[in-house]
Write a protein that holds these residues in place. Structure first.
Motif: not given
Length: 275
Positions: A128-144, A206-216
């Motif tokens: 089950i792949f779970l990835l981020r579409r907006n990598l800038l938002r992910r980077y902000v989360s990493i830094l925080a 396998h199946v591919v999910l994106y975090y933003e899609d699951v949130v919405s």
């Protein structure tokens, strides 16, 4: 003397239990692995899946370096998980169950991808792949998250995930200043890592999910239950999202970042695009 109807009732219950045990013994347990990257929502999705009575996902097992030191250590760790007696486990409530783990791409998964693909296919492990579409938002989360790991803002403790709006608001107050010199390199690295993973594991189930899609659209998780061949259930999690505002409200040097990313392949991240 026991009344006849009670004896028949007891026999009926016994027979039903025996039938249930036979059915459980004949129903295979599904094996899965959530393949993701840090700060991509895998903790949240795992808690959602674990709220299902027939799913047991066992966390980030390969965060322990010794378990991923080489392919032998990796397969031994996977065998310990998947060889458990799930047929008689309390987790197997309805004669179907899915057992798995959460596995980050940088935890030996890519280094030994050929052997792991072979293992997945041999043992019937679904990815089950779970990835981020907006990598800038992910980077902000990493830094925080790195900042909180050092500063321990919640009463002297570090929490990668929170369960209250109050805690989320405290952590969201920190706005990282992003180093422009390393930003493009970091975004390219993350983008390539995700793309390479999809290529390397394309021959697995396998199946591919994106975090933003699951949130919405939470109903996408019902597709995951179908993928695991499990009965559909309402899923829930106590996790509270930390960064809920516009991206510009979470970056201290937003103007500099905007100017720097304009004209690059990552410009679409600035307006929240999922690319």
């Amino acid at each position: 003397m026991i009344p006849v109807f009670q004896t028949q009732k007891s026999l009926t219950c016994t027979t039903r239990c025996q039938i249930l045990m036979i059915e459980c013994a004949c129903t295979g347990v599904r094996f899965f692995a959530i393949l993701s990257m840090q700060r991509s929502g895998s903790g949240w999705v795992e808690t959602l899946l674990n709220s299902h009575p027939n799913i047991s996902s066992n966390g980030e097992i390969f965060s322990v370096k010794e378990r991923r030191s080489n392919i032998t250590a990796i397969t031994k760790t996977l065998d310990r998980l998947y060889n458990l007696d799930w047929y008689s486990s309390a987790a197997k409530n309805e004669c179907t169950a899915a057992v798995g783990l959460k596995w980050m791409l940088n935890q030996g998964l890519m280094k030994h991808h050929q052997e792991i693909v072979e293992y997945f296919n041999r043992r019937g492990v679904s990815a089950i792949f779970l990835l981020r579409r907006n990598l800038l938002r992910r980077y902000v989360s990493i830094l925080a998250n790195a900042h909180d790991s050092a500063m321990k803002q919640l009463n002297g403790t570090h929490k990668a995930h929170v369960h209250s709006k109050h805690e989320a608001e405290i952590l969201a107050q920190y706005k990282p200043t992003i180093d422009k010199k390393t930003l493009i390199t970091e975004l390219k690295r993350s983008d390539k890592l995700a793309a390479d993973a999809l290529v390397n594991f394309k021959n697995t189930r396998h199946v591919v999910l994106y975090y933003e899609d699951v949130v919405s659209n939470r109903t996408m998780l019902m597709d995951v239950l179908d993928f695991l061949r499990l009965p559909k259930r309402k899923l829930f999690s106590r996790h509270v999202k930390i960064h809920t505002k516009r991206l510009c409200d979470h970056i201290d040097n937003w103007a500099d970042v905007t100017d720097f990313l304009k004209g690059t392949p990552f410009e679409s991240f600035l307006n929240g695009s999922r690319r």
